[in-house]
Design a protein around this motif. Structure first.
Motif, mmCIF file in Angstrom:
data_model
loop_
_atom_site.group_PDB
_atom_site.id
_atom_site.type_symbol
_atom_site.label_atom_id
_atom_site.label_comp_id
_atom_site.label_asym_id
_atom_site.label_seq_id
_atom_site.Cartn_x
_atom_site.Cartn_y
_atom_site.Cartn_z
ATOM 1 N N PRO A 241 15.423 -16.115 0.292
ATOM 2 C CA PRO A 241 14.612 -15.559 1.380
ATOM 3 C C PRO A 241 14.127 -14.154 1.049
ATOM 4 O O PRO A 241 14.860 -13.356 0.477
ATOM 5 C CB PRO A 241 15.568 -15.558 2.574
ATOM 6 N N SER A 242 12.885 -13.887 1.443
ATOM 7 C CA SER A 242 12.304 -12.578 1.134
ATOM 8 C C SER A 242 12.522 -11.564 2.243
ATOM 9 O O SER A 242 12.420 -10.357 2.000
ATOM 10 C CB SER A 242 10.797 -12.729 0.878
ATOM 11 N N ASN A 243 12.823 -12.045 3.460
ATOM 12 C CA ASN A 243 12.957 -11.135 4.594
ATOM 13 C C ASN A 243 14.426 -10.876 4.909
ATOM 14 O O ASN A 243 15.228 -11.811 4.951
ATOM 15 C CB ASN A 243 12.264 -11.732 5.823
ATOM 16 N N PRO A 244 14.809 -9.625 5.134
ATOM 17 C CA PRO A 244 16.221 -9.322 5.429
ATOM 18 C C PRO A 244 16.730 -10.001 6.694
ATOM 19 O O PRO A 244 17.925 -10.302 6.789
ATOM 20 C CB PRO A 244 16.234 -7.793 5.565
ATOM 21 N N ARG A 245 15.856 -10.265 7.663
ATOM 22 C CA ARG A 245 16.295 -10.964 8.881
ATOM 23 C C ARG A 245 16.690 -12.400 8.557
ATOM 24 O O ARG A 245 17.666 -12.930 9.110
ATOM 25 C CB ARG A 245 15.198 -10.919 9.943
ATOM 26 N N THR A 246 15.945 -13.027 7.667
ATOM 27 C CA THR A 246 16.293 -14.379 7.247
ATOM 28 C C THR A 246 17.615 -14.373 6.490
ATOM 29 O O THR A 246 18.480 -15.226 6.731
ATOM 30 C CB THR A 246 15.192 -14.972 6.347
ATOM 31 N N ARG A 247 17.762 -13.420 5.586
ATOM 32 C CA ARG A 247 19.013 -13.342 4.805
ATOM 33 C C ARG A 247 20.206 -13.129 5.722
ATOM 34 O O ARG A 247 21.262 -13.741 5.533
ATOM 35 C CB ARG A 247 18.904 -12.220 3.777
ATOM 36 N N ALA A 248 20.075 -12.274 6.729
ATOM 37 C CA ALA A 248 21.179 -11.992 7.647
ATOM 38 C C ALA A 248 21.552 -13.245 8.436
ATOM 39 O O ALA A 248 22.742 -13.555 8.612
ATOM 40 C CB ALA A 248 20.810 -10.850 8.581
ATOM 41 N N PHE A 249 20.552 -13.993 8.893
ATOM 42 C CA PHE A 249 20.817 -15.213 9.661
ATOM 43 C C PHE A 249 21.530 -16.242 8.793
ATOM 44 O O PHE A 249 22.538 -16.827 9.212
ATOM 45 C CB PHE A 249 19.501 -15.786 10.190
ATOM 46 N N LEU A 250 21.028 -16.456 7.589
ATOM 47 C CA LEU A 250 21.624 -17.477 6.724
ATOM 48 C C LEU A 250 23.047 -17.107 6.314
ATOM 49 O O LEU A 250 23.904 -17.969 6.161
ATOM 50 C CB LEU A 250 20.747 -17.680 5.484
ATOM 51 N N SER A 251 23.297 -15.826 6.165
ATOM 52 C CA SER A 251 24.659 -15.401 5.809
ATOM 53 C C SER A 251 25.654 -15.723 6.921
ATOM 54 O O SER A 251 26.839 -15.917 6.662
ATOM 55 C CB SER A 251 24.689 -13.901 5.505
ATOM 56 N N ARG A 252 25.154 -15.796 8.153
ATOM 57 C CA ARG A 252 26.035 -16.106 9.290
ATOM 58 C C ARG A 252 26.267 -17.599 9.446
ATOM 59 O O ARG A 252 27.351 -18.031 9.845
ATOM 60 C CB ARG A 252 25.465 -15.547 10.588
ATOM 61 N N VAL A 253 25.236 -18.406 9.155
ATOM 62 C CA VAL A 253 25.355 -19.833 9.440
ATOM 63 C C VAL A 253 25.840 -20.646 8.244
ATOM 64 O O VAL A 253 26.306 -21.774 8.428
ATOM 65 C CB VAL A 253 24.002 -20.428 9.926
ATOM 66 N N LEU A 254 25.741 -20.112 7.045
ATOM 67 C CA LEU A 254 26.177 -20.868 5.879
ATOM 68 C C LEU A 254 27.662 -20.662 5.653
ATOM 69 O O LEU A 254 28.130 -19.548 5.558
ATOM 70 C CB LEU A 254 25.371 -20.437 4.645
#
Length: 254
Positions: A241-254
């Motif tokens: 992911p290129s956006n930090p908001r996407t990275r933060a979300f995925l780090s929580r759900v994965l």
């Protein structure tokens, strides 16, 4: 270029003073499976409900199969469609909700034939024939005469999918279809949805099931704060992911 099945531009929606959708642009091509991810409150489900005009948008436009949803813009003026006109538009858009919304006092097969008979005026015999074929497709042909209370949550959701398919929709919308299920029942519903995707049905799926998105989606859209933050192929959005908001979300759900 073929007309997209869904063409949304600058879609805005507010509830009171709360602006939930802040200008959504999204195209979904025919036969494409688009999975929308995002945190609670990001506007995912609201956008889905706007596509079939369960919610009236406050700005922008949504076209499904080239037809403007909910409004008539001919003659240089925009007017809201009448209820029966909106109902006609919805006939070709199937929707599966978090809750199964089956009629508890109807058998499974009657739940499935009710809309084709009552809305489209099909003969009961033709509707029953399709209902049994759909139940076979979702692996529940032996439950045709059961009542919803006699089924597991996963089975009820598969009946809800069959019910939506009974109207022969050109577009299917799934609003977190596994969120109300026990974990051990999620797989059977996702397997049914995967089969539909493999058959080329155009689908928009709001879900937190990242594994499903990775395996089945043609495109993943990440929404947050009422906007599309990032969109692309599953490998791009989920793995890089290129956006930090996407990275933060995925780090929580994965």
């Amino acid at each position: 270029m073929t007309t997209p099945m869904v063409h949304a531009r600058a879609v805005r929606k507010s509830f009171g003073h709360l602006e939930v959708l802040k200008g959504i642009d999204l195209d979904v091509q025919r036969g494409e499976v688009v999975v929308i991810l995002g945190p609670s409150g990001s506007g995912k489900s609201t956008f889905l409900r706007c596509v079939n005009h369960l919610e009236t948008i406050d700005g922008g436009a949504i076209h499904v199969d080239g037809e403007l949803m909910g409004f008539d813009a001919s003659g240089g003026r925009v007017r809201h469609l009448r209820t029966r006109e909106i109902t006609r538009q919805r006939r070709e858009i199937g929707m599966v909700f978090q809750q199964f919304n089956l009629f508890p006092h109807f058998t499974v097969v009657r739940n499935i034939i009710e809309a084709p008979v009552g809305v489209r005026g099909e003969s009961r015999g033709k509707a029953r024939e399709r209902a049994f074929a759909l139940l076979k497709r979702v692996g529940l042909e032996d439950k045709a005469h059961s009542y919803p209370r006699q089924l597991s949550g996963g089975q009820q959701q598969r009946v809800a999918i069959a019910r939506a398919l009974a109207m022969e929709p050109k577009l299917m919308l799934f609003d977190e279809p596994t969120s109300a299920l026990d974990p051990e029942l999620v797989g059977e519903v996702l397997a049914t949805m995967k089969d539909l995707a493999n058959d080329g049905l155009t689908m928009i799926v709001v879900t937190h099931e990242v594994g499903f998105a990775r395996e089945v989606a043609d495109r993943v859209v990440f929404m947050d704060g009422g906007v599309v933050v990032e969109a692309g192929a599953p490998a791009e959005v989920l793995d890089n992911p290129s956006n930090p908001r996407t990275r933060a979300f995925l780090s929580r759900v994965l």
